[in-house]
Scaffold this active site. Sequence first.
Site, PDB file in Angstrom:
ATOM      1  N   ASP A  95       6.282  15.784   4.634  1.00  0.00           N
ATOM      2  CA  ASP A  95       5.118  14.901   4.419  1.00  0.00           C
ATOM      3  C   ASP A  95       3.845  15.491   5.032  1.00  0.00           C
ATOM      4  O   ASP A  95       2.907  14.750   5.370  1.00  0.00           O
ATOM      5  CB  ASP A  95       5.377  13.496   4.999  1.00  0.00           C
ATOM      6  CG  ASP A  95       6.596  12.833   4.377  1.00  0.00           C
ATOM      7  OD1 ASP A  95       6.866  13.092   3.194  1.00  0.00           O
ATOM      8  OD2 ASP A  95       7.280  12.055   5.081  1.00  0.00           O
ATOM      9  N   HIS A 130       3.953   9.646  -1.256  1.00  0.00           N
ATOM     10  CA  HIS A 130       4.454   9.121   0.015  1.00  0.00           C
ATOM     11  C   HIS A 130       3.747   7.801   0.316  1.00  0.00           C
ATOM     12  O   HIS A 130       2.520   7.711   0.191  1.00  0.00           O
ATOM     13  CB  HIS A 130       4.190  10.133   1.136  1.00  0.00           C
ATOM     14  CG  HIS A 130       4.680   9.657   2.468  1.00  0.00           C
ATOM     15  ND1 HIS A 130       6.018   9.713   2.825  1.00  0.00           N
ATOM     16  CD2 HIS A 130       4.024   9.089   3.511  1.00  0.00           C
ATOM     17  CE1 HIS A 130       6.149   9.203   4.040  1.00  0.00           C
ATOM     18  NE2 HIS A 130       4.956   8.818   4.471  1.00  0.00           N
ATOM     19  N   SER A 188      -0.200   8.233  -0.545  1.00  0.00           N
ATOM     20  CA  SER A 188      -0.810   9.565  -0.675  1.00  0.00           C
ATOM     21  C   SER A 188       0.004  10.392  -1.663  1.00  0.00           C
ATOM     22  O   SER A 188       1.233  10.295  -1.697  1.00  0.00           O
ATOM     23  CB  SER A 188      -0.793  10.302   0.676  1.00  0.00           C
ATOM     24  OG  SER A 188      -1.392   9.546   1.701  1.00  0.00           O
ATOM     25  N   ASN A 209       4.392  15.365  -4.090  1.00  0.00           N
ATOM     26  CA  ASN A 209       5.205  14.238  -3.627  1.00  0.00           C
ATOM     27  C   ASN A 209       4.305  13.022  -3.474  1.00  0.00           C
ATOM     28  O   ASN A 209       3.140  13.151  -3.085  1.00  0.00           O
ATOM     29  CB  ASN A 209       5.807  14.588  -2.254  1.00  0.00           C
ATOM     30  CG  ASN A 209       6.618  13.444  -1.651  1.00  0.00           C
ATOM     31  OD1 ASN A 209       7.461  12.853  -2.316  1.00  0.00           O
ATOM     32  ND2 ASN A 209       6.361  13.133  -0.387  1.00  0.00           N
ATOM     33  N   THR A 217       4.907  21.160   1.076  1.00  0.00           N
ATOM     34  CA  THR A 217       5.029  22.384   1.866  1.00  0.00           C
ATOM     35  C   THR A 217       6.257  22.229   2.755  1.00  0.00           C
ATOM     36  O   THR A 217       6.920  21.188   2.726  1.00  0.00           O
ATOM     37  CB  THR A 217       3.792  22.612   2.754  1.00  0.00           C
ATOM     38  OG1 THR A 217       3.699  21.522   3.684  1.00  0.00           O
ATOM     39  CG2 THR A 217       2.514  22.696   1.927  1.00  0.00           C
ATOM     40  N   GLY A 267      12.992   4.406  -9.409  1.00  0.00           N
ATOM     41  CA  GLY A 267      12.311   5.095 -10.504  1.00  0.00           C
ATOM     42  C   GLY A 267      11.115   4.367 -11.073  1.00  0.00           C
ATOM     43  O   GLY A 267      10.722   4.629 -12.208  1.00  0.00           O
ATOM     44  N   SER A 268      10.480   3.480 -10.280  1.00  0.00           N
ATOM     45  CA  SER A 268       9.305   2.792 -10.828  1.00  0.00           C
ATOM     46  C   SER A 268       8.133   3.757 -11.003  1.00  0.00           C
ATOM     47  O   SER A 268       7.330   3.600 -11.936  1.00  0.00           O
ATOM     48  CB  SER A 268       8.902   1.592  -9.967  1.00  0.00           C
ATOM     49  OG  SER A 268       8.332   1.987  -8.743  1.00  0.00           O
ATOM     50  N   GLU A 309       0.572   2.626  -5.957  1.00  0.00           N
ATOM     51  CA  GLU A 309       1.187   3.952  -6.115  1.00  0.00           C
ATOM     52  C   GLU A 309       1.176   4.387  -7.571  1.00  0.00           C
ATOM     53  O   GLU A 309       0.911   5.552  -7.879  1.00  0.00           O
ATOM     54  CB  GLU A 309       2.645   3.941  -5.619  1.00  0.00           C
ATOM     55  CG  GLU A 309       2.799   3.957  -4.126  1.00  0.00           C
ATOM     56  CD  GLU A 309       4.253   4.192  -3.715  1.00  0.00           C
ATOM     57  OE1 GLU A 309       4.949   5.009  -4.345  1.00  0.00           O
ATOM     58  OE2 GLU A 309       4.692   3.531  -2.758  1.00  0.00           O
TER      59      GLU A 309
HETATM   60  C1  GAR Z   1       7.999   4.859  -3.408  1.00  0.00           C
HETATM   61  O1  GAR Z   1       7.428   3.854  -2.615  1.00  0.00           O
HETATM   62  C2  GAR Z   1       7.658   6.234  -2.871  1.00  0.00           C
HETATM   63  O2  GAR Z   1       6.362   6.318  -2.358  1.00  0.00           O
HETATM   64  C3  GAR Z   1       8.669   6.383  -1.780  1.00  0.00           C
HETATM   65  O3  GAR Z   1       9.855   5.853  -2.312  1.00  0.00           O
HETATM   66  C4  GAR Z   1       9.514   4.841  -3.263  1.00  0.00           C
HETATM   67  C5  GAR Z   1      10.196   5.169  -4.560  1.00  0.00           C
HETATM   68  O4  GAR Z   1      10.031   4.137  -5.487  1.00  0.00           O
HETATM   69  N1  GAR Z   1       8.836   7.740  -1.384  1.00  0.00           N
HETATM   70  C6  GAR Z   1       9.148   8.110  -0.147  1.00  0.00           C
HETATM   71  O5  GAR Z   1       9.338   7.327   0.764  1.00  0.00           O
HETATM   72  C7  GAR Z   1       9.260   9.604   0.052  1.00  0.00           C
HETATM   73  N2  GAR Z   1       9.315   9.912   1.434  1.00  0.00           N
HETATM   74  P1  GAR Z   1      10.417   4.353  -7.006  1.00  0.00           P
HETATM   75  O6  GAR Z   1      11.815   4.963  -7.030  1.00  0.00           O
HETATM   76  O7  GAR Z   1      10.406   2.984  -7.587  1.00  0.00           O
HETATM   77  O8  GAR Z   1       9.399   5.253  -7.628  1.00  0.00           O
END
Ligand code: GAR
Length: 209
Positions: free
Chosen positions: A144, A108, A135, A106, A140, A11-12, A173
């Site tokens: 991804d 990614h 990204s 989303n 859709t 959840g960052s 991100e």
């Molecule tokens: C992030 O790096 C996000 O881009 C990735 O999971 C992580 C979640 O971090 N998402 C994917 O890989 C989706 N396919 P977070 O829980 O700390 O936000």
Amino acid sequence: MRVAVLASGRGSNLLAILDAIARGELAAQVVGVFSDKAQAPALAHARNCGIEARHVSPRDFASRAEFDERLFSLVDAVQPDLIVCAGYMRLISDSAVAARTGRMINIHPSLLPDFKGLHTHQQALDAGARRHGASVHFVTAELDGGPVIAQARVPVEADDDAAQLAARVLQREHPLLVATLRELAAGRVALIDHRVHFNGRALAAPLQL
Ligand code: GAR
């Protein structure tokens, strides 16, 4: 802009959104956080902020479609303008996606269309990529594969391992997601005829934020 967040883990990215709102840097409200994992720290972050936090267990449903029907009935109940998948690690059924085209995004951890799916940082290292990043795209039916709104790039250093690279990408991100949300909240970004439009014009390439 009313935002619902779907998250499976740490959840960052959710925290980055909440921090930006608290600092007055994003005109949005997180109206609900939803997870397929009961222990997701993202749910705890939401509860700490007094935000509705709901867990739906995939094990309680016979199919992906039935799970999504329940999950998205809870999401719809908070009446979001936008649904943000922020580390949400489950495939979403086509019908749930189709009903929300242009209202679900989303984040990614790669420069799409490169390195879809899982283990994107290792994929980038294995491919010998010199640059990598993250990204934000409209969701859709293709995993991804939806139209990319914005990207942030980082260099790949010669001695990087996947964890070092992941940390460098994650740092970018957070501002990327917040900046993209700002554009969406301001009404500058929209999905029209399957293409991302910025200020009324189809984007030729993703925004670099
Ligand atoms: C992030 O790096 C996000 O881009 C990735 O999971 C992580 C979640 O971090 N998402 C994917 O890989 C989706 N396919 P977070 O829980 O700390 O936000």
